[in-house]
Design a protein around this motif. Structure first.
Motif, PDB file in Angstrom:
ATOM      1  N   THR A  79      -3.178  -0.381   8.804  1.00  0.00           N
ATOM      2  CA  THR A  79      -3.498  -1.190   9.977  1.00  0.00           C
ATOM      3  C   THR A  79      -2.265  -1.935  10.463  1.00  0.00           C
ATOM      4  O   THR A  79      -1.384  -2.291   9.686  1.00  0.00           O
ATOM      5  CB  THR A  79      -4.604  -2.217   9.669  1.00  0.00           C
ATOM      6  N   ALA A 113      -4.047  -1.599  15.891  1.00  0.00           N
ATOM      7  CA  ALA A 113      -4.432  -0.220  15.602  1.00  0.00           C
ATOM      8  C   ALA A 113      -4.828  -0.071  14.150  1.00  0.00           C
ATOM      9  O   ALA A 113      -4.448  -0.866  13.289  1.00  0.00           O
ATOM     10  CB  ALA A 113      -3.279   0.729  15.930  1.00  0.00           C
ATOM     11  N   VAL A 114      -5.602   0.995  13.895  1.00  0.00           N
ATOM     12  CA  VAL A 114      -6.005   1.303  12.528  1.00  0.00           C
ATOM     13  C   VAL A 114      -5.949   2.814  12.337  1.00  0.00           C
ATOM     14  O   VAL A 114      -6.249   3.580  13.259  1.00  0.00           O
ATOM     15  CB  VAL A 114      -7.429   0.774  12.233  1.00  0.00           C
ATOM     16  N   ARG A 115      -5.525   3.224  11.141  1.00  0.00           N
ATOM     17  CA  ARG A 115      -5.579   4.631  10.748  1.00  0.00           C
ATOM     18  C   ARG A 115      -6.562   4.756   9.599  1.00  0.00           C
ATOM     19  O   ARG A 115      -6.454   4.050   8.594  1.00  0.00           O
ATOM     20  CB  ARG A 115      -4.204   5.115  10.299  1.00  0.00           C
ATOM     21  N   LEU A 116      -7.517   5.670   9.754  1.00  0.00           N
ATOM     22  CA  LEU A 116      -8.543   5.887   8.740  1.00  0.00           C
ATOM     23  C   LEU A 116      -8.428   7.304   8.199  1.00  0.00           C
ATOM     24  O   LEU A 116      -8.144   8.244   8.953  1.00  0.00           O
ATOM     25  CB  LEU A 116      -9.938   5.666   9.329  1.00  0.00           C
ATOM     26  N   ALA A 139      -6.530   2.696  18.802  1.00  0.00           N
ATOM     27  CA  ALA A 139      -6.110   1.357  19.213  1.00  0.00           C
ATOM     28  C   ALA A 139      -6.714   1.041  20.573  1.00  0.00           C
ATOM     29  O   ALA A 139      -6.902   1.934  21.409  1.00  0.00           O
ATOM     30  CB  ALA A 139      -4.587   1.256  19.278  1.00  0.00           C
ATOM     31  N   SER A 191      -5.868   7.320  20.961  1.00  0.00           N
ATOM     32  CA  SER A 191      -6.285   7.828  19.653  1.00  0.00           C
ATOM     33  C   SER A 191      -5.512   9.104  19.334  1.00  0.00           C
ATOM     34  O   SER A 191      -5.074   9.834  20.226  1.00  0.00           O
ATOM     35  CB  SER A 191      -7.786   8.108  19.614  1.00  0.00           C
ATOM     36  N   ASP A 199      -1.437  -4.825  14.055  1.00  0.00           N
ATOM     37  CA  ASP A 199      -2.177  -5.814  14.829  1.00  0.00           C
ATOM     38  C   ASP A 199      -3.231  -5.202  15.741  1.00  0.00           C
ATOM     39  O   ASP A 199      -4.320  -5.737  15.887  1.00  0.00           O
ATOM     40  CB  ASP A 199      -1.212  -6.647  15.676  1.00  0.00           C
ATOM     41  N   VAL A 224      -5.459   4.550   4.479  1.00  0.00           N
ATOM     42  CA  VAL A 224      -5.736   3.512   5.459  1.00  0.00           C
ATOM     43  C   VAL A 224      -4.459   2.740   5.768  1.00  0.00           C
ATOM     44  O   VAL A 224      -3.681   2.413   4.876  1.00  0.00           O
ATOM     45  CB  VAL A 224      -6.812   2.538   4.933  1.00  0.00           C
ATOM     46  N   TRP A 239      -6.435  12.464   9.096  1.00  0.00           N
ATOM     47  CA  TRP A 239      -6.622  11.067   9.445  1.00  0.00           C
ATOM     48  C   TRP A 239      -6.918  10.945  10.934  1.00  0.00           C
ATOM     49  O   TRP A 239      -6.688  11.870  11.716  1.00  0.00           O
ATOM     50  CB  TRP A 239      -5.393  10.221   9.093  1.00  0.00           C
ATOM     51  N   ALA A 283      -6.371   7.857  14.028  1.00  0.00           N
ATOM     52  CA  ALA A 283      -5.816   6.553  14.379  1.00  0.00           C
ATOM     53  C   ALA A 283      -6.302   6.156  15.769  1.00  0.00           C
ATOM     54  O   ALA A 283      -6.346   6.995  16.680  1.00  0.00           O
ATOM     55  CB  ALA A 283      -4.287   6.589  14.357  1.00  0.00           C
ATOM     56  N   VAL A 305       1.098   3.755  13.390  1.00  0.00           N
ATOM     57  CA  VAL A 305       0.273   4.093  12.215  1.00  0.00           C
ATOM     58  C   VAL A 305       0.104   5.603  12.052  1.00  0.00           C
ATOM     59  O   VAL A 305      -0.469   6.061  11.069  1.00  0.00           O
ATOM     60  CB  VAL A 305      -1.115   3.427  12.284  1.00  0.00           C
TER      61      VAL A 305
END
Length: 227
Positions: A194, A198-201, A211, A182, A196, A192, A207, A209, A226
């Protein structure tokens, strides 16, 4: 073992950063490795179950500080396997803090608790990463619990706890990732995103991120994609 680390970064003459306080005891020594950077150096194996470490970082207005570690940490169980180890980072930031330690590997039967509590002044900049691998090669996973709290100008911005490994409520095979990474950033907003794994919010002026996956190097690359 009780470990205590303290580093204070202050704006000095000409705007350069000075480090009037750099000290460590117990399992960690602190070495200044650049004009505004330090490395934490392990002086003993561990952490072992029952060990307690607190790292206090103060970055005053106009100062910058980069904190790194020399090598990955391997969290090991105590003889009975029933006591967790703990490491807390407590940061007060009015300038800019870049905290990027090497990964933590949690051996079988060990439980490691990690915490970051960051209190930021208006306009402060924070980048903090976490990389975790449950179990060494060929062994069962250990357990890791990580809590991140970020407060900006007296207002809570982020408060999250992640639990991984045997006994963690959300760790239910076959959904049982052994690797986690993270990054939380405050100082520049992002939306935002994404990929496959991981995601960043978005956060207010920042922000986070995250995974999860089976292999740490893939998880780290996913977060970097990301970030």
């Amino acid at each position: 073992m009780i470990t205590r680390v303290e580093v204070v970064a202050r704006r000095g003459p000409g705007g350069r950063t000075v480090l009037p306080v750099v000290r460590g005891s117990g399992q960690l020594a602190v070495r200044r490795t650049g004009p505004a950077s330090v490395h934490l150096v392990a002086t003993a194996f561990g952490p072992l179950g029952g060990d307690d470490a607190e790292i206090r970082l103060v970055v005053e207005e106009g100062a910058t500080l980069a904190v790194r570690t020399v090598a990955a940490a391997v969290a090991l169980p105590d003889r009975g396997g029933d006591r967790p180890s703990a490491q807390r980072v407590v940061a007060e930031v009015a300038g800019s803090l870049d905290l990027r330690p090497e990964p933590t590997v949690v051996a079988a039967r060990a439980h490691h608790r990690a915490g970051l509590t960051a209190t930021l002044a208006p306009g402060a900049v924070l980048t903090a990463t976490e990389q975790v691998l449950l179990g060494r090669t060929g062994e069962e996973p250990g357990r890791w619990t990580g809590t991140t709290r970020v407060v900006v100008d007296g207002r809570p911005l982020l408060h999250t706890t992640v639990g991984l490994g045997p006994g963690a409520p959300a760790w239910l095979p076959p959904v049982a990732p052994r690797a986690y990474a993270s990054t939380v950033h405050v100082g520049q907003a992002a939306g935002v995103l994404t990929v496959d794994d991981a995601v960043r919010l978005p956060l207010e002026d920042g922000w986070v991120a995250t995974a999860w996956g089976a292999e740490l190097h893939r998880v780290v690359r996913a977060v970097e994609a990301v970030a």
